[in-house]
Design an enzyme around this catalytic site. Sequence first.
Site, PDB file in Angstrom:
ATOM      1  N   ARG A   1       0.830  -0.367  13.114  1.00 46.21           N
ATOM      2  CA  ARG A   1       0.217   0.144  11.880  1.00 46.21           C
ATOM      3  C   ARG A   1      -0.866   1.123  12.302  1.00 46.21           C
ATOM      4  NH1 ARG A   1      -1.912  -2.842   6.481  1.00 46.21           N
ATOM      5  NH2 ARG A   1       0.342  -2.816   6.185  1.00 46.21           N
TER       6      ARG A   1
ATOM      7  N   HIS B   1       5.753   3.378   4.481  1.00 43.56           N
ATOM      8  CA  HIS B   1       5.556   1.923   4.626  1.00 43.56           C
ATOM      9  C   HIS B   1       6.920   1.239   4.395  1.00 43.56           C
ATOM     10  CE1 HIS B   1       3.730  -1.870   4.863  1.00 43.56           C
ATOM     11  NE2 HIS B   1       3.022  -1.904   3.764  1.00 43.56           N
TER      12      HIS B   1
ATOM     13  N   GLN C   1       7.481  -2.645   3.569  1.00 43.02           N
ATOM     14  CA  GLN C   1       7.190  -3.066   2.199  1.00 43.02           C
ATOM     15  C   GLN C   1       8.392  -2.831   1.289  1.00 43.02           C
ATOM     16  OE1 GLN C   1       4.117  -4.482   1.003  1.00 43.02           O
ATOM     17  NE2 GLN C   1       5.525  -4.992  -0.648  1.00 43.02           N
TER      18      GLN C   1
ATOM     19  N   ASP D   1       0.335   1.497  -6.791  1.00 37.74           N
ATOM     20  CA  ASP D   1      -0.401   1.175  -5.560  1.00 37.74           C
ATOM     21  C   ASP D   1      -1.826   1.674  -5.760  1.00 37.74           C
ATOM     22  OD1 ASP D   1      -1.056   0.491  -2.940  1.00 37.74           O
ATOM     23  OD2 ASP D   1       0.011   2.175  -2.017  1.00 37.74           O
TER      24      ASP D   1
ATOM     25  N   CYS E   1       2.418  -3.419  -3.941  1.00 34.36           N
ATOM     26  CA  CYS E   1       2.486  -3.926  -2.561  1.00 34.36           C
ATOM     27  C   CYS E   1       1.285  -4.797  -2.210  1.00 34.36           C
ATOM     28  CB  CYS E   1       2.613  -2.774  -1.582  1.00 34.36           C
ATOM     29  SG  CYS E   1       1.191  -1.660  -1.540  1.00 34.36           S
TER      30      CYS E   1
ATOM     31  N   ARG F   1       7.910 -10.265   2.220  1.00 30.12           N
ATOM     32  CA  ARG F   1       7.611  -9.558   3.472  1.00 30.12           C
ATOM     33  C   ARG F   1       8.070 -10.418   4.649  1.00 30.12           C
ATOM     34  NH1 ARG F   1       3.670  -5.655   3.610  1.00 30.12           N
ATOM     35  NH2 ARG F   1       4.453  -5.385   5.720  1.00 30.12           N
TER      36      ARG F   1
END
Length: 305
Positions: A104, A131, A134, A219, A259, A287
């Site tokens: 990340r 991402h 996700q 988001d 998310c 996840r």
Amino acid sequence: MGVRHFLSLLDFSSDELRALIARAGELKTLQREGIPHAAFAGRTLAMIFEKSSTRTRVSFEVGMAQLGGHALFLSPRDTQLGRGEPIEDTARVLSRMVDLVMIRTFEHDKVVRFAEHSAVPVINGLTDLEHPCQLLADMQTWFEHRGDIAGRVVAWIGDGNNMCNSYITAAQRLGFHLRIACPEGYDPDPDMLAAAIDCATIVRDPLRAAEGADLVVTDVWASMGQEEEQTARRKAFADHCVTEELMARAAPDALFMHCLPAHREEEVATAVLEGPQSVVWEEAENRLHAQKALMEFLLGKGNAK
Ligand code: CP
Ligand code: NVA
């Protein structure tokens, strides 16, 4: 063929993604029923985090433990990465010791360069551009509730950020239409949008984007690394809150996803986040299952010799 990585949803075919989503569901059942599935004893996953995380860290670490392996948390603060050791050198060293790497970070290019120098599969655990992990969980959640997503309409309300870009790639691979309601100046990546012109459209107006949509997604307005823009972004996105009024424009059985972490009364009203159409807690749980399926694939048939 070289090692297969997962830096973007576009690294996998539509069939592979659908198979992964199905396998994530199986792994969820095994876990729920307490049936051991530790096929990766002795395998290791290195996790490099240059940004904060709750879900990604816990789901990868727990997932690897449930698969019988071990995960190591590495941060720039206490590795040589933080003291300037090149990413290419780190990739060559780590990949001689571990079986899988998750990163990340900020610049997407860093993950790409790491992968180019890695002898083992690399997973994008979030960059400023994408991402993809996700999206595996989001799609698993959709498939569990509603079946295949092909032909459906998804409304993205808010910033054209990494999550929005990954929704564009999901639309390409899984055949849904994405309407993006973002203010001018906050558009998704232009190249990614141009490559998906048949399945992703900028609509601007949140209520219009939501009209009849099957899934509404949002988001945060300021992503990690954009903390200093918070005040300006609050102004720019003031009309981009997912409210009950907006959800009422969507299909009656529309789902809501985020998310997480969420900022209540900014990008989403508390009533929506906590309401009956919200599937955010399952989305977060998935996840774990989706990434177990991903690791299994990358350590198994995705990279079969
Ligand atoms: N959704 C997500 O990636 O959460 P974390 O930042 O907590 O990992
Ligand atoms: N867009 C957000 C997602 C966090 C999981 C960020 O990059 O901070």
